[in-house]
Write a protein that holds these residues in place. Structure first.
Motif, short mmCIF file in Angstrom:
data_model
loop_
_atom_site.label_atom_id
_atom_site.label_comp_id
_atom_site.label_asym_id
_atom_site.label_seq_id
_atom_site.Cartn_x
_atom_site.Cartn_y
_atom_site.Cartn_z
N GLN A 90 43.74 4.15 63.53
CA GLN A 90 43.17 5.37 64.15
C GLN A 90 42.25 6.15 63.21
O GLN A 90 42.09 7.35 63.36
CB GLN A 90 44.28 6.27 64.69
CG GLN A 90 45.07 5.65 65.85
CD GLN A 90 44.16 5.25 67.01
OE1 GLN A 90 43.95 4.07 67.24
NE2 GLN A 90 43.63 6.21 67.73
N ARG A 91 41.64 5.46 62.26
CA ARG A 91 40.68 6.08 61.35
C ARG A 91 39.39 5.27 61.35
O ARG A 91 39.42 4.05 61.45
CB ARG A 91 41.23 6.17 59.93
CG ARG A 91 42.40 7.13 59.83
CD ARG A 91 42.98 7.13 58.43
NE ARG A 91 44.07 8.06 58.34
CZ ARG A 91 43.97 9.30 57.89
NH1 ARG A 91 42.81 9.76 57.47
NH2 ARG A 91 45.01 10.09 57.84
N LEU A 92 38.27 5.98 61.22
CA LEU A 92 36.95 5.34 61.20
C LEU A 92 36.53 5.11 59.75
O LEU A 92 36.55 6.03 58.93
CB LEU A 92 35.93 6.24 61.90
CG LEU A 92 34.50 5.72 61.98
CD1 LEU A 92 34.42 4.45 62.83
CD2 LEU A 92 33.58 6.80 62.55
N TYR A 93 36.15 3.87 59.46
CA TYR A 93 35.70 3.49 58.12
C TYR A 93 34.31 2.86 58.18
O TYR A 93 34.02 2.09 59.10
CB TYR A 93 36.64 2.45 57.49
CG TYR A 93 38.01 2.99 57.18
CD1 TYR A 93 38.28 3.56 55.94
CD2 TYR A 93 39.03 2.93 58.12
CE1 TYR A 93 39.54 4.05 55.64
CE2 TYR A 93 40.29 3.41 57.83
CZ TYR A 93 40.54 3.97 56.60
OH TYR A 93 41.78 4.46 56.32
N LEU A 94 33.49 3.17 57.20
CA LEU A 94 32.25 2.44 56.98
C LEU A 94 32.60 1.29 56.05
O LEU A 94 33.03 1.52 54.91
CB LEU A 94 31.19 3.35 56.34
CG LEU A 94 29.86 2.69 55.96
CD1 LEU A 94 29.16 2.10 57.18
CD2 LEU A 94 28.96 3.71 55.27
N VAL A 95 32.48 0.05 56.52
CA VAL A 95 32.95 -1.11 55.75
C VAL A 95 31.82 -1.95 55.17
O VAL A 95 32.05 -2.79 54.29
CB VAL A 95 33.91 -2.00 56.57
CG1 VAL A 95 35.18 -1.22 56.91
CG2 VAL A 95 33.25 -2.54 57.82
N SER A 96 30.60 -1.73 55.66
CA SER A 96 29.47 -2.50 55.14
C SER A 96 28.19 -1.73 55.45
O SER A 96 28.13 -0.99 56.44
CB SER A 96 29.43 -3.88 55.81
OG SER A 96 28.32 -4.61 55.39
N LEU A 97 27.20 -1.91 54.60
CA LEU A 97 25.92 -1.24 54.80
C LEU A 97 24.80 -2.16 54.36
O LEU A 97 24.88 -2.80 53.31
CB LEU A 97 25.87 0.05 53.97
CG LEU A 97 24.62 0.91 54.14
CD1 LEU A 97 24.65 1.63 55.48
CD2 LEU A 97 24.52 1.93 53.01
N GLN A 98 23.79 -2.25 55.19
CA GLN A 98 22.56 -2.97 54.84
C GLN A 98 21.47 -1.91 54.91
O GLN A 98 21.02 -1.53 55.99
CB GLN A 98 22.31 -4.09 55.84
CG GLN A 98 21.08 -4.90 55.55
CD GLN A 98 20.87 -6.01 56.58
OE1 GLN A 98 21.58 -6.11 57.58
NE2 GLN A 98 19.88 -6.84 56.34
N GLY A 99 21.08 -1.41 53.74
CA GLY A 99 20.10 -0.34 53.68
C GLY A 99 18.84 -0.77 52.97
O GLY A 99 18.83 -1.77 52.24
#
Length: 163
Positions: free
Chosen positions: A56-65
């Motif tokens: 029940q928690r939102l995580y940013l797990v990967s980023l392509q910037g």
């Protein structure tokens, strides 16, 4: 504005298209040392994040910037923005509603995330904690309509110089 590449959401064993930008409040807070660069008109924000809902928690797990300028663009990952959390970071900065369209295309709009699809899943989030979710049925598409969120605009990122 051109239709935009969607973020991704890993939820209940599925990868969904996410037509919300949960990283924006963090980037707008002044805590961001990076200045993302649009590598194409289909990605004005300069990055695509992969998000996950776990416990029940939102995580940013990967980023392509993408950082740099129009002549030279360098690709960066999550560790460039959150060096202490290269495996994922709890999105405590985000409160709002996540929108995940699905099904066939009902109406294409050449701008942002404005196209409509047969269904939208909405997930409420408050300071990174996931609350209620509900699905809205928007209609039934034509028999040969494209399935799932895609960029209908023909844009290309192939002409970029990369480091």
């Amino acid at each position: 504005m051109t239709a935009q590449a969607a973020e991704r959401l890993l939820h209940k064993g599925q990868q969904l298209s996410l037509c919300t930008n949960p990283l924006e409040p963090y980037l707008n807070s002044g805590a961001n040392p990076l200045r993302f660069q649009a590598p194409s008109t289909s990605l004005w924000r300069g990055y695509v994040g992969t998000w996950a809902i776990e416990n029940q928690r939102l995580y940013l797990v990967s980023l392509q910037g993408y950082v740099g300028n129009m002549d030279e663009v360098k690709e960066v990952g999550l560790e460039a923005l959150f060096p202490a959390y290269p495996q994922g970071v709890f999105a405590h900065w985000f409160s709002g509603e996540l929108r995940c369209p699905s099904g066939a295309l009902l109406h294409y709009v050449h701008g942002s995330y404005a196209s409509s699809y047969e269904r939208d899943l909405f997930i409420e989030v408050r300071r990174g904690v996931v609350g209620k979710e509900h699905e809205v049925v928007n209609g039934q598409a034509e028999p040969k309509a494209p399935e799932g969120y895609t960029l209908a605009a023909h844009t290309s990122m192939g002409n970029l110089k990369r480091n």
